[in-house]
Design an enzyme around this catalytic site. Structure first.
Site, PDB file in Angstrom:
ATOM      1  N   LYS A  54     -45.081  41.573 -11.330  1.00  0.00           N
ATOM      2  CA  LYS A  54     -44.598  40.897 -10.112  1.00  0.00           C
ATOM      3  C   LYS A  54     -44.860  41.969  -9.046  1.00  0.00           C
ATOM      4  CE  LYS A  54     -41.233  38.034 -12.597  1.00  0.00           C
ATOM      5  NZ  LYS A  54     -39.945  37.721 -13.262  1.00  0.00           N
ATOM      6  N   GLN A  98     -34.034  39.869 -12.789  1.00  0.00           N
ATOM      7  CA  GLN A  98     -34.595  39.593 -13.962  1.00  0.00           C
ATOM      8  C   GLN A  98     -33.761  38.967 -15.123  1.00  0.00           C
ATOM      9  OE1 GLN A  98     -38.044  39.295 -14.297  1.00  0.00           O
ATOM     10  NE2 GLN A  98     -37.863  38.521 -16.413  1.00  0.00           N
ATOM     11  N   ASP A 121     -36.190  32.340  -7.275  1.00  0.00           N
ATOM     12  CA  ASP A 121     -35.973  31.784  -8.363  1.00  0.00           C
ATOM     13  C   ASP A 121     -35.619  30.369  -8.420  1.00  0.00           C
ATOM     14  OD1 ASP A 121     -36.802  33.578 -11.010  1.00  0.00           O
ATOM     15  OD2 ASP A 121     -35.134  34.594 -10.478  1.00  0.00           O
TER      16      ASP A 121
HETATM   17  N1  GUN Z   1     -37.084  35.553 -17.293  1.00  0.00           N
HETATM   18  C1  GUN Z   1     -37.793  35.092 -17.640  1.00  0.00           C
HETATM   19  N2  GUN Z   1     -38.493  34.342 -16.536  1.00  0.00           N
HETATM   20  C2  GUN Z   1     -37.771  34.338 -15.628  1.00  0.00           C
HETATM   21  C3  GUN Z   1     -37.866  34.019 -14.278  1.00  0.00           C
HETATM   22  O1  GUN Z   1     -38.752  32.926 -13.734  1.00  0.00           O
HETATM   23  N3  GUN Z   1     -37.094  34.422 -13.328  1.00  0.00           N
HETATM   24  C4  GUN Z   1     -36.154  35.242 -13.700  1.00  0.00           C
HETATM   25  N4  GUN Z   1     -35.034  35.992 -12.935  1.00  0.00           N
HETATM   26  N5  GUN Z   1     -35.907  35.739 -14.839  1.00  0.00           N
HETATM   27  C5  GUN Z   1     -36.762  35.507 -15.911  1.00  0.00           C
END
Ligand code: GUN
Length: 292
Positions: A54, A98, A121
């Site tokens: 990311k 995350q 998110d």
């Molecule tokens: N863990 C797995 N996929 C995601 C996501 O799309 N966002 C976040 N914050 N954590 C994740």
């Protein structure tokens, strides 16, 4: 043997990122640099990989990118303070914590602490409500948004289709079901899960089958209607001594036996995964636009 269309998430994501690059340049010209903060608590190796990619994608697009890595011992209060500081930081338009955090963290409370205008998110209750209401000012969770984009650009018709989503998580299953049933898509949607009775029979009804359970190769050939479109959201690490890393990535679908039955299928890796990051960048641009 039928040869399915392989839904190439890597190439579709590259196109989305090209659009993001152009929009970033336009915002930069107006003196706005989109900023994304990604918070990782603890040492989960898969999460570290995701957070790293990311941050890398942010840098490639010209975003301001903040990667905050906190020890697994971080307290709830300390984490909430980090979130509050990011809420107040004008250089940050998007905040992502995350998931999953360590067990002692109340994830729900952390999500609620994020400014909904920065919740890229789409997990905050305000954004969940906007998804239900089909209000485009809300943020759509990245993985479901990526699945929908992949279906759309691949010309897969959702209108009137029977869609089965296996998995009811807040990150994928539930929001994806809402997107499929929304007026833009018009699918007939079933949400199935580990407690569903006769899961194979439910899946066999699907014109569009989405596996989002996190169980390696759970969906077998006998679960799939011939000609179905199969979207595999799973990214599972399974031990593989023949690999240098000691593991390989596999989806929730037994690809080798399922693919010949399908009209279209996503590979793992290279299917939904790259789409998630691309949609996160799109959401951050939306935040940067809307927060001005
Ligand atoms: N863990 C797995 N996929 C995601 C996501 O799309 N966002 C976040 N914050 N954590 C994740």
């Amino acid at each position: 043997m039928n040869s399915p269309k392989i839904l190439d998430g890597k190439s579709v994501a590259a196109t989305v990122l090209d659009e993001c690059r152009a929009e970033t340049a336009a915002l930069l010209a107006k003196g706005i640099q989109p900023g994304l903060a990604v918070v990782l608590i603890g040492e989960d190796p898969a999460s570290k990989v995701y957070v790293g990619s990311k941050a890398r994608t942010c840098a490639e697009l010209g975003f301001h990118s903040l990667k905050i890595e906190l020890p697994a011992t971080t307290t709830q209060a300390e984490l909430l303070n980090v979130v509050r500081a990011l809420n107040a930081d004008p250089a940050i338009h998007g905040i992502l914590v995350q998931s999953p955090p360590p067990a002692h963290i109340d994830e729900e409370a952390v999500i609620r602490a994020i400014d909904p205008r920065k919740d890229v998110d789409g997990f905050h209750p305000e954004n969940v409500a906007k998804l239900v209401l089909e209000d485009p000012s809300g943020f759509v969770p990245c993985t479901p948004a990526g699945c929908m984009k992949l279906l759309e650009v691949s010309g897969i018709i959702t209108n009137g289709a029977e869609a089965v989503v296996v998995g009811r998580s807040m990150i994928v299953g539930k929001p994806l079901a809402l997107l499929l049933v929304a007026k833009k898509s018009n699918a007939t949607v079933t949400i199935a899960h580990s407690r569903s009775k006769d899961l194979p029979a439910i899946c066999r009804r699907a014109d569009i089958l989405i596996a989002a359970v996190g169980r390696p190769e759970m969906v077998r050939a006998a679960w799939v209607k011939p000609g179905a479109v199969v979207i595999d959201v799973g990214i599972n690490r399974v031990e593989d001594p023949s690999k240098k890393s000691g593991y390989r990535l596999t989806g929730d679908v037994a690809y080798q036996e399922v693919a010949p039955l399908c009209s279209a299928i996503t590979p793992v890796p290279g299917g939904v995964g790259p789409m998630t990051i691309a949609m996160l960048m799109k959401n951050t641009l939306q935040a940067a636009r809307q927060i001005q």
